[in-house]
Design a protein around this motif. Structure first.
Motif, short mmCIF file in Angstrom:
data_model
loop_
_atom_site.label_atom_id
_atom_site.label_comp_id
_atom_site.label_asym_id
_atom_site.label_seq_id
_atom_site.Cartn_x
_atom_site.Cartn_y
_atom_site.Cartn_z
N UNK A 29 0.84 -1.20 0.00
CA UNK A 29 0.00 0.00 0.00
C UNK A 29 0.88 1.26 0.00
N UNK A 30 1.93 1.24 0.83
CA UNK A 30 2.88 2.37 0.83
C UNK A 30 3.42 2.59 -0.58
N UNK A 31 3.76 1.50 -1.26
CA UNK A 31 4.34 1.61 -2.60
C UNK A 31 3.35 2.21 -3.59
N UNK A 32 2.08 1.86 -3.42
CA UNK A 32 1.08 2.46 -4.31
C UNK A 32 1.01 3.96 -4.08
N UNK A 33 1.11 4.38 -2.83
CA UNK A 33 1.09 5.82 -2.53
C UNK A 33 2.33 6.48 -3.16
N UNK A 34 3.47 5.83 -3.06
CA UNK A 34 4.70 6.36 -3.67
C UNK A 34 4.52 6.50 -5.18
N UNK A 35 4.05 5.45 -5.81
CA UNK A 35 3.85 5.50 -7.27
C UNK A 35 2.86 6.61 -7.65
N UNK A 36 1.81 6.74 -6.86
CA UNK A 36 0.81 7.78 -7.13
C UNK A 36 1.43 9.17 -7.03
N UNK A 66 3.83 15.89 2.22
CA UNK A 66 3.99 17.34 2.38
C UNK A 66 3.63 18.04 1.08
N UNK A 67 2.94 19.17 1.19
CA UNK A 67 2.61 19.96 0.00
C UNK A 67 2.36 21.40 0.44
N UNK A 68 2.33 22.31 -0.52
CA UNK A 68 2.06 23.71 -0.21
C UNK A 68 0.57 24.00 -0.35
N UNK A 69 0.09 24.84 0.53
CA UNK A 69 -1.33 25.18 0.56
C UNK A 69 -1.86 25.57 -0.83
N UNK A 70 -1.06 26.31 -1.57
CA UNK A 70 -1.48 26.78 -2.89
C UNK A 70 -1.75 25.66 -3.87
N UNK A 71 -1.17 24.47 -3.60
CA UNK A 71 -1.39 23.32 -4.50
C UNK A 71 -2.41 22.33 -3.96
N UNK A 72 -3.10 22.73 -2.89
CA UNK A 72 -3.97 21.77 -2.22
C UNK A 72 -5.06 21.20 -3.14
N UNK A 73 -5.73 22.07 -3.87
CA UNK A 73 -6.80 21.57 -4.74
C UNK A 73 -6.27 20.68 -5.85
N UNK A 74 -5.13 21.08 -6.42
CA UNK A 74 -4.49 20.28 -7.47
C UNK A 74 -4.19 18.86 -6.99
N UNK A 75 -3.70 18.79 -5.75
CA UNK A 75 -3.29 17.50 -5.20
C UNK A 75 -4.48 16.69 -4.72
N UNK A 76 -5.33 17.33 -3.93
CA UNK A 76 -6.39 16.56 -3.28
C UNK A 76 -7.51 16.20 -4.25
N UNK A 91 -7.00 14.81 -6.91
CA UNK A 91 -6.60 13.46 -7.34
C UNK A 91 -6.64 12.50 -6.15
N UNK A 92 -5.99 12.89 -5.08
CA UNK A 92 -5.82 11.98 -3.95
C UNK A 92 -7.15 11.54 -3.35
N UNK A 93 -8.08 12.47 -3.27
CA UNK A 93 -9.38 12.14 -2.70
C UNK A 93 -10.10 11.05 -3.49
N UNK A 94 -9.83 10.97 -4.80
CA UNK A 94 -10.45 9.93 -5.62
C UNK A 94 -9.97 8.53 -5.20
N UNK A 95 -8.74 8.45 -4.70
CA UNK A 95 -8.16 7.16 -4.34
C UNK A 95 -8.59 6.70 -2.95
N UNK A 96 -8.95 7.66 -2.11
CA UNK A 96 -9.27 7.24 -0.74
C UNK A 96 -10.46 8.04 -0.22
N UNK A 97 -11.49 8.10 -1.04
CA UNK A 97 -12.68 8.87 -0.70
C UNK A 97 -13.47 8.26 0.46
N UNK A 98 -13.28 6.97 0.70
CA UNK A 98 -14.08 6.30 1.73
C UNK A 98 -13.45 6.37 3.12
N UNK A 99 -12.26 6.96 3.21
CA UNK A 99 -11.54 6.96 4.48
C UNK A 99 -12.09 8.07 5.39
N UNK A 100 -12.12 7.81 6.69
CA UNK A 100 -12.58 8.86 7.59
C UNK A 100 -11.49 9.90 7.81
#
Lengths: 400, 400
Positions: free
Chosen positions: B277-284, B310-320, B322-331
């Motif tokens: 799972x860690x590796x999938x996060x790395x690849x992503x 780690x990321x900068x606030x200004x890139x939050x929407x750009x990053x999340x 994508x990321x939210x699509x991968x783990x949308x079900x997590x609390x």
């Protein structure tokens, strides 16, 4: 119009000291020397028939029944070098037929599924070189021919010998000193067995060539591995093989597999060939060795999640009594082991081992049974063999 | 009989250049310098109240409501050093109460589950040192106090500062030059955010201390890492932070995480902290950075499978987006992000990103949603804070 043919088989080899990194991509010159064990051709081999005739229109290759391109520079380099050696013979003896000037038909078959990721290119190029060398009646030694096979696929050079084989990296720019040599013949240490655990993996991995060069270009730790770690390990592993010291051989083999995969992880972006199932197998092997208080098994992983386990025949029951419990549902056991043997392992397990391994089994068993798709039991074996079995119709010059 | 009390909070820090390996186990002196970011105490902090009174019978510690032993050499070393500094004050000014001679009651609470494997010992020892230093009214600087916290838990020394912190390894045998210093205050580069992906793992890992020393003693690649790779990276990373160059900072952070885990894999037997799972996060992460053609996210992994991004606030929407699509079900998403924000990410994803990420999502989504148990969104934050919130009843001297 007469057709000349020759057929040879060549084995797979699995490195115990890994080849990873090219100092010259075009010539397949490695950044470090490596060591491998040649596996029995009863289980894993390529059979290649080479034919030539003045009537052939073009060089052609049929691989496992499919017409394949011969256009790659690597294949062309092999054919050019072999023809060059043949033309030298023809120059010395003008009565010889001018095979070097005729086109070649090559037909090649593996006795194992190529999809399994089992170093098929090594056996393939070794068989190609061996079959054509025989067709051309070349007098060169296997070490000389190994330089040609090396240009096709680096590790193919090691498949020109049986037993325990070193690929000496060499230092010359033209690669003329980068060749395979035999450390021990298979008959000098015949007790070595191999168990291949084929691990399923949906993801397509980075190819070896791409992966190697990414590591060479980006891993900080890689230079240290090739300049300092491997040269010392190469000498130690040769010594362990020459003195048939399995305990030492196993430690060096496991360390080198881990060191190689560590440099993959240290590449940027990182490359992952081993997965969680591979890691369970690694942990299990260390647990088994720790239980017996000496190394009775060594794991090694190439550029993929498949495990190759080396062990001595005399320790087979000790090892498989445990291992079989973890992957009893996998196909492949009955191909080499009788139901009496397997029942005997179950008895040994229940009596002597269960207490120590039960909790690990309950953690690992489901994953291992699910993710390993096949086991192949084999052993150390000989190098290329000439064979009367031909894949080409000697009248038509086409695949049978 | 009067009771003196003081309370302090201390933060968690997550290294971006890893501490791995002790050159002196007793003093927690590291084999290399390291760098970390201090995380906001709104999300992750330890609150410790220290009390002392002539009437107390013995040193006692209550951690998250449980009475815990103070017997470990590491804790004793911290208490001894702090009392030593207090006694120097008492010697200079005999009117001071002799707190150095009295017993201590310590009550400590985390605002996050310790089970999550989130560097709780760093925050714990930092809060303990900060609370007692305040109780004793010690004049020493945070760097001086960091040497004491270091003896409790190496990485605790970095939790005595906010923002961007270096732990200079030092070279003296007694460790008197092995201390934390601030590279940048959190307010000098406040845009840094962190997203912690807590990855479930049934297996109990090798503890950090055991793991470190196994690596120090057995990894061939480790010496090269600490002697050659890290010193250069340490300077480069400090420069990247000082110039607020996120792209460069991210590359160094990711490389260092991989290098550290590579030396774990190169240990014998190998240590595995990151999993599939860690590796999938790395690849992503690499895929996202490649898509945006610059590093907008950096991953790092400590001695376990949890990812810190780690990321900068200004890139939050750009990053999340994508990321939210991968783990949308997590609390954890709704604790920090409004449903409008999340809907907006979905829109951005469908419009601009889906085409490029859809196949990766279909491969990774089930595993990531299943294996990540919680997300914690936080940011760079300050060092230890004095607080009026007390965990000790000032009449009884016992936990409230």
């Amino acid at each position: 119009m007469s057709i000349y043919t020759a057929s040879a088989t060549a084995p797979v080899n699995i490195a115990t000291l890994k080849y990873w990194g090219k100092r010259d991509v075009s010539l397949n010159l490695p950044t470090n020397s490596s060591i491998s064990i040649t596996l029995s051709q009863d289980d894993l081999r390529t059979l290649t028939t080479a034919a030539t005739s003045q009537s052939f229109q073009e060089d052609q290759l049929w691989l496992n029944g499919q017409l394949e391109s011969l256009a790659s520079k690597r294949t062309q380099d092999c054919l050019r070098d072999l023809r060059q050696l043949r033309s030298e013979l023809e120059l010395q003896d003008p009565s010889l037929p001018k095979l070097s000037q005729w086109k070649l038909h090559l037909v090649s078959e593996n006795n194992f599924p190529t999809a399994a990721g089992l170093a098929s290119s090594a056996a393939g190029f070794a068989a190609l070189v061996a079959a054509i060398a025989q067709l051309f009646q070349l007098p060169q030694s296997m070490s000389e021919l190994s330089k040609i096979a090396r240009k096709g696929s680096g590790s193919a050079c090691r498949s020109l010998f049986g037993g325990y084989v070193a690929w000496e990296m060499g230092h010359l720019q033209d690669g003329s000193d980068s060749k395979a040599v035999q450390i021990l013949d298979q008959n000098q240490w015949p007790e070595m067995k191999a168990l291949i655990l084929v691990v399923s993996d949906i993801k397509k991995d980075v190819s070896s060539t791409q992966g190697m060069q990414l590591t060479v270009n980006t891993s900080d730790l890689f230079n240290y591995r090739v300049s300092t770690v491997v040269p010392e390990r190469f000498e130690s592993m040769k010594q362990a093989i020459l003195s048939k010291d399995f305990n030492q051989f196993a430690e060096l083999t496991m360390k080198d597999s881990n060191s190689f995969h560590a440099t993959c992880l240290d590449s940027y972006p990182p490359i992952f060939y081993i997965n969680d199932t591979s890691k369970r197998i690694i942990n299990l092997c260390h647990r088994i060795n720790s239980f017996y208080n000496t190394n009775i098994v060594a794991y090694t992983f190439d550029a993929g999640p498949n495990a190759v386990l080396y062990y001595l025949r005399g320790n087979e029951d000790k090892l498989l009594a445990i291992l079989n419990q973890f992957c009893d549902k996998i196909q492949g056991w009955d191909a080499k082991f009788s139901s009496e043997q397997i029942q005997n392992w179950n008895k040994i397990y229940s009596k002597d081992l269960k207490q120590d391994f039960e909790s690990m089994i309950s953690n690992y068993r489901n994953d291992i049974n699910e993710k390993i798709t096949r086991i192949i039991s084999t052993q150390v074996g000989p190098g290329p063999q000439s064979t009367q079995e031909s894949l080409i119709n000697e009248t038509t010059g086409l695949p049978k």
